[in-house]
Design a protein around this motif. Sequence first.
Motif, PDB file in Angstrom:
ATOM      1  N   VAL A   5       1.212  -0.826   0.323  1.00 58.07           N
ATOM      2  CA  VAL A   5       0.272   0.398  -0.380  1.00 58.07           C
ATOM      3  C   VAL A   5       0.877   1.415  -0.041  1.00 58.07           C
ATOM      4  O   VAL A   5       2.291   1.067   0.769  1.00 58.07           O
ATOM      5  CB  VAL A   5      -0.638   0.025   1.696  1.00 58.07           C
ATOM      6  CG1 VAL A   5      -2.260   1.656   0.901  1.00 58.07           C
ATOM      7  CG2 VAL A   5      -1.872  -0.838   1.536  1.00 58.07           C
ATOM      8  N   THR A   6       0.584   1.933  -1.094  1.00 55.26           N
ATOM      9  CA  THR A   6       2.016   3.455  -0.751  1.00 55.26           C
ATOM     10  C   THR A   6       1.070   4.782  -0.124  1.00 55.26           C
ATOM     11  O   THR A   6      -0.056   4.648  -0.675  1.00 55.26           O
ATOM     12  CB  THR A   6       2.545   3.833  -2.401  1.00 55.26           C
ATOM     13  OG1 THR A   6       2.645   2.734  -3.127  1.00 55.26           O
ATOM     14  CG2 THR A   6       2.998   4.951  -2.707  1.00 55.26           C
ATOM     15  N   VAL A   7       1.623   5.080   0.475  1.00 52.61           N
ATOM     16  CA  VAL A   7       0.613   6.413   1.145  1.00 52.61           C
ATOM     17  C   VAL A   7       1.333   7.378   1.036  1.00 52.61           C
ATOM     18  O   VAL A   7       2.454   7.695   1.123  1.00 52.61           O
ATOM     19  CB  VAL A   7       0.587   6.165   2.649  1.00 52.61           C
ATOM     20  CG1 VAL A   7       0.105   6.718   3.654  1.00 52.61           C
ATOM     21  CG2 VAL A   7       0.319   4.828   3.048  1.00 52.61           C
ATOM     22  N   VAL A  29       4.009  -1.449   3.479  1.00 48.31           N
ATOM     23  CA  VAL A  29       3.394  -0.350   3.655  1.00 48.31           C
ATOM     24  C   VAL A  29       4.917   1.112   2.604  1.00 48.31           C
ATOM     25  O   VAL A  29       5.899   0.794   2.872  1.00 48.31           O
ATOM     26  CB  VAL A  29       3.478   0.826   4.644  1.00 48.31           C
ATOM     27  CG1 VAL A  29       2.820   2.305   4.310  1.00 48.31           C
ATOM     28  CG2 VAL A  29       2.696   0.254   5.670  1.00 48.31           C
ATOM     29  N   ARG A  30       4.335   1.392   1.355  1.00 46.66           N
ATOM     30  CA  ARG A  30       5.546   2.807   1.098  1.00 46.66           C
ATOM     31  C   ARG A  30       5.187   3.458   1.697  1.00 46.66           C
ATOM     32  O   ARG A  30       3.878   4.052   0.961  1.00 46.66           O
ATOM     33  CB  ARG A  30       5.712   1.985  -0.818  1.00 46.66           C
ATOM     34  CG  ARG A  30       6.558   2.591  -1.624  1.00 46.66           C
ATOM     35  CD  ARG A  30       6.601   2.725  -2.812  1.00 46.66           C
ATOM     36  NE  ARG A  30       6.477   1.068  -3.466  1.00 46.66           N
ATOM     37  CZ  ARG A  30       6.382   0.006  -4.047  1.00 46.66           C
ATOM     38  NH1 ARG A  30       5.194   0.734  -4.980  1.00 46.66           N
ATOM     39  NH2 ARG A  30       6.501  -0.880  -4.608  1.00 46.66           N
ATOM     40  N   LEU A  31       6.043   4.604   1.953  1.00 46.83           N
ATOM     41  CA  LEU A  31       5.481   5.911   2.316  1.00 46.83           C
ATOM     42  C   LEU A  31       6.555   6.980   1.075  1.00 46.83           C
ATOM     43  O   LEU A  31       7.922   6.387   0.950  1.00 46.83           O
ATOM     44  CB  LEU A  31       5.910   5.993   3.290  1.00 46.83           C
ATOM     45  CG  LEU A  31       5.620   7.529   4.560  1.00 46.83           C
ATOM     46  CD1 LEU A  31       4.213   7.211   4.837  1.00 46.83           C
ATOM     47  CD2 LEU A  31       5.923   7.339   5.726  1.00 46.83           C
ATOM     48  N   LEU A  32       5.955   8.030   0.467  1.00 45.29           N
ATOM     49  CA  LEU A  32       5.987   8.634  -0.031  1.00 45.29           C
ATOM     50  C   LEU A  32       6.417   9.878   0.702  1.00 45.29           C
ATOM     51  O   LEU A  32       5.135  10.467   1.455  1.00 45.29           O
ATOM     52  CB  LEU A  32       5.540   9.214  -1.550  1.00 45.29           C
ATOM     53  CG  LEU A  32       4.978   7.259  -2.218  1.00 45.29           C
ATOM     54  CD1 LEU A  32       4.477   7.697  -3.931  1.00 45.29           C
ATOM     55  CD2 LEU A  32       6.186   6.645  -2.528  1.00 45.29           C
ATOM     56  N   ALA A  69      -0.977  -2.298  -4.594  1.00 43.79           N
ATOM     57  CA  ALA A  69      -2.445  -2.697  -4.420  1.00 43.79           C
ATOM     58  C   ALA A  69      -3.239  -2.220  -4.421  1.00 43.79           C
ATOM     59  O   ALA A  69      -4.705  -1.820  -4.657  1.00 43.79           O
ATOM     60  CB  ALA A  69      -2.541  -4.309  -2.980  1.00 43.79           C
ATOM     61  N   ALA A  70      -2.989  -0.487  -3.860  1.00 42.49           N
ATOM     62  CA  ALA A  70      -3.448   0.428  -3.700  1.00 42.49           C
ATOM     63  C   ALA A  70      -2.700   1.678  -2.342  1.00 42.49           C
ATOM     64  O   ALA A  70      -1.549   1.670  -3.092  1.00 42.49           O
ATOM     65  CB  ALA A  70      -4.849   0.215  -1.807  1.00 42.49           C
ATOM     66  N   VAL A  71      -2.986   2.729  -3.309  1.00 43.28           N
ATOM     67  CA  VAL A  71      -3.102   3.954  -3.077  1.00 43.28           C
ATOM     68  C   VAL A  71      -3.422   5.162  -2.307  1.00 43.28           C
ATOM     69  O   VAL A  71      -5.069   4.825  -1.959  1.00 43.28           O
ATOM     70  CB  VAL A  71      -2.175   5.210  -4.043  1.00 43.28           C
ATOM     71  CG1 VAL A  71      -1.760   6.178  -3.991  1.00 43.28           C
ATOM     72  CG2 VAL A  71      -1.046   4.631  -5.033  1.00 43.28           C
ATOM     73  N   ILE A  72      -3.188   5.357  -1.209  1.00 42.52           N
ATOM     74  CA  ILE A  72      -3.871   5.919  -0.479  1.00 42.52           C
ATOM     75  C   ILE A  72      -3.219   7.486   0.358  1.00 42.52           C
ATOM     76  O   ILE A  72      -1.784   8.004  -0.105  1.00 42.52           O
ATOM     77  CB  ILE A  72      -4.235   5.609   1.165  1.00 42.52           C
ATOM     78  CG1 ILE A  72      -4.511   4.845   1.719  1.00 42.52           C
ATOM     79  CG2 ILE A  72      -4.662   6.675   2.359  1.00 42.52           C
ATOM     80  CD1 ILE A  72      -4.152   3.816   2.754  1.00 42.52           C
TER      81      ILE A  72
END
Length: 299
Positions: A5-7, A29-32, A69-72
């Motif tokens: 999940v990219t946040v 979690v992939r944190l940008l 799988a998803a972006v938040i």
Amino acid sequence: MRPIVTVLGGSGYIGRALTAHLVRAGYAVRLLTRSREVTRPLWVLPGLDVREVDVYDVSQLTAAFAGSAAVINLVGIIRETRKQTFARAHALLPQKVVTACADANVARLLHMSALNADSSGPSDYLRSKGDGEAAVRESKLHWTIFQPSVVFGPDDTFLNTFARVLSQAPLLMVPSARTRFQPVYVGDVAAAFCRALPLFSTTGKTFPLGGPRVYRLNELLRWLGKTTGSPRPILSTPTALALLQAWLLEHLPGHLMTRDQLRSMQKDSVCPDGKTNTLIELGVTPTALEDVAPRWLRS
């Protein structure tokens, strides 16, 4: 392998709470972020992938979204600066996120908005939030939108700011003192995102988020003063002076209030009919302000 999940906006206090929830729920979690250093408090979380990215560059976003799988998208500001405006953070960025999701073949998008978001709303903040929602709704993604009232927690800029002012001022003159709020706990907001993420039934839905009780601003401030041991007279600023007061406050250290926030407060920040059924619908029991906030406010 755990789903990624990219946040975006994960370094804020809502983002920190959500990132911890996602990790506990078994997501990678992939944190940008524009600065890796600001995410330091989260580095202890297992499997966290922090990447420095210009989130306004679609090509960089697309590369960062790959395999997710998803972006938040949690990016939001409560006051403008010369470099960051409401239109840029709340309207332009969601457009770029939608484009990058499509380019990276990511179908699922969870988007943070706000109660009363409306492209025809009374303030720049609410109008920009409405424009951002429109960009998400018009996409072909499997989107879910969340609209919280004011979010409270140990690191919030709402209760904590007023608590500091009450500890120092002999009294408080408050514009829009009778505006109603439905404060929602940061942990409940994070839990709502986490619960909705895998549920296809939440696709195409908007969830207003509020706590179990509605307060008028003056009532909330009286409770805050009593709780922190700094009870003060709370006086309502006459309408004719409220705009001048807001102008003064936005130029003073602490930025207690801005003129745009005053315009936002023309509308009550409460869920439809004051209900919290959307939290309950997601399996989250709303947390009462009185049950948790005193733990940090008294210090």
